[in-house]
Design an enzyme around this catalytic site. Structure first.
Site, PDB file in Angstrom:
ATOM      1  N   CYS A 289       0.339  -0.321   3.778  1.00 38.58           N
ATOM      2  CA  CYS A 289      -0.654   0.378   4.602  1.00 38.58           C
ATOM      3  C   CYS A 289      -1.966  -0.415   4.652  1.00 38.58           C
ATOM      4  O   CYS A 289      -2.027  -1.441   5.309  1.00 38.58           O
ATOM      5  CB  CYS A 289      -0.859   1.801   4.099  1.00 38.58           C
ATOM      6  SG  CYS A 289      -1.690   2.866   5.309  1.00 38.58           S
TER       7      CYS A 289
ATOM      8  N   HIS B 190       4.539   3.633   4.244  1.00 36.19           N
ATOM      9  CA  HIS B 190       4.462   3.853   2.800  1.00 36.19           C
ATOM     10  C   HIS B 190       5.859   4.031   2.195  1.00 36.19           C
ATOM     11  O   HIS B 190       6.414   5.134   2.251  1.00 36.19           O
ATOM     12  CB  HIS B 190       3.652   5.120   2.497  1.00 36.19           C
ATOM     13  CG  HIS B 190       2.186   4.984   2.688  1.00 36.19           C
ATOM     14  ND1 HIS B 190       1.330   4.680   1.654  1.00 36.19           N
ATOM     15  CD2 HIS B 190       1.417   5.138   3.790  1.00 36.19           C
ATOM     16  CE1 HIS B 190       0.091   4.651   2.114  1.00 36.19           C
ATOM     17  NE2 HIS B 190       0.109   4.915   3.412  1.00 36.19           N
TER      18      HIS B 190
ATOM     19  N   GLU C 128       6.582   4.197  -0.936  1.00 35.09           N
ATOM     20  CA  GLU C 128       6.516   4.936  -2.206  1.00 35.09           C
ATOM     21  C   GLU C 128       6.507   6.450  -2.021  1.00 35.09           C
ATOM     22  O   GLU C 128       6.938   7.201  -2.912  1.00 35.09           O
ATOM     23  CB  GLU C 128       5.278   4.487  -3.002  1.00 35.09           C
ATOM     24  CG  GLU C 128       3.947   5.085  -2.603  1.00 35.09           C
ATOM     25  CD  GLU C 128       3.395   4.588  -1.279  1.00 35.09           C
ATOM     26  OE1 GLU C 128       2.395   5.158  -0.819  1.00 35.09           O
ATOM     27  OE2 GLU C 128       3.957   3.630  -0.713  1.00 35.09           O
TER      28      GLU C 128
END
Length: 272
Positions: A85, A196, A198
């Protein structure tokens, strides 16, 4: 309220799940101190956030470490970098020396990737299972929480970016603006995702918030761990070693995260 800087636990857990030891890096050190730290690292993750890409403590620290990595690459060494990001955006800044991002409608949505024709020539997705690659292209399993993007138009107009990076995927916002969503360097272990990876395993909706941008399907979670494994395995190829105590870099495990219910990540590490 809690500290001068922070790291969301989602990034920490993302790396630890693939077998990495994780160390936070302070933002106010001298170049010499960063050089000593660099020699103890095998890779660098530049996380998401919301700071100035050119004039912030984060940008300064990241640029010093990136410059040290460039020196190592040109000496034949390997040092892996993953930008997520804002970290992805910071990588584009390092290439051109200015903020070239464009406002897009991309905050809080999950999308399938428009994989480019040459994505299989890259390293990031090379060993992904075929069914996961199909899911990447067909299912909304990449989470986007950004207000600005690197458009494909601007990328293609930049000789610096075109020379250094291969586009692996693009996406389009609700207004038809196409942006780069995944890229990697041609010759060095540098990787960037505007999305993202994660959050699929380590973030959840806040109270009264839709989970539209937080995919948690089986394939979404598989994506988290396959990308984590890929990056950590790239970092394993760097021979740097931790220095003997007391000069060793403090690991994240020496700090305690705080529960912040208002955060999608829930757990955050704060530093003064």
């Amino acid at each position: 309220m809690y500290g001068d800087s922070y790291i969301a636990d989602g990034y920490v857990s993302f790396l630890k799940a693939a077998g990495a030891l994780v160390a936070p890096i302070r933002l106010d050190l001298s170049q010499q101190e960063y050089k000593q730290i660099f020699l103890q690292l095998n890779g660098l993750l530049l996380p998401g956030g919301d700071v100035d890409l050119g004039n912030s403590s984060f940008a300064r620290s990241a640029h010093i470490l990136y410059s040290l990595a460039v020196q190592e690459w040109h000496s034949g060494g390997k040092f892996a970098i993953l930008g997520i990001c804002m970290g992805f955006q910071e990588l584009s800044y390092f290439s051109v020396g200015q903020d070239i991002l464009v406002a897009t409608d991309t905050d809080g949505i999950s999308l399938p990737l428009n994989l480019t024709a040459g994505f299989q020539e890259g390293h990031m997705f090379h060993k992904f299972p075929g069914d996961l690659l199909k899911a990447l292209a067909d299912e909304p399993i990449t989470s986007n929480f950004h207000h600005y993007s690197l458009t494909t138009k601007i990328f293609n107009e930049s000789s610096e970016l075109k020379k250094f990076y291969r586009i692996l995927s693009t996406n389009t916002d609700s207004h038809g603006t196409e942006f780069v969503s995944t890229m990697e360097a041609y010759d060095f272990p540098v990787y960037g995702t505007q999305w993202h990876p994660e959050v699929n395993a380590y973030a959840w909706p806040r109270e009264k918030e839709s989970d539209k941008g937080l995919p948690h399907s089986g394939n979404a979670v598989r994506l988290t761990f396959h990308l984590a494994y890929f990056f950590v395995n790239e970092a394993r190829q760097c021979p740097h070693q931790m220095l003997p105590s007391p000069h060793s870099l403090p690991l994240i495990s020496t700090f305690s995260p705080q529960l912040i219910p208002s955060s999608r990540y829930r757990l955050l590490y704060f530093f003064d």
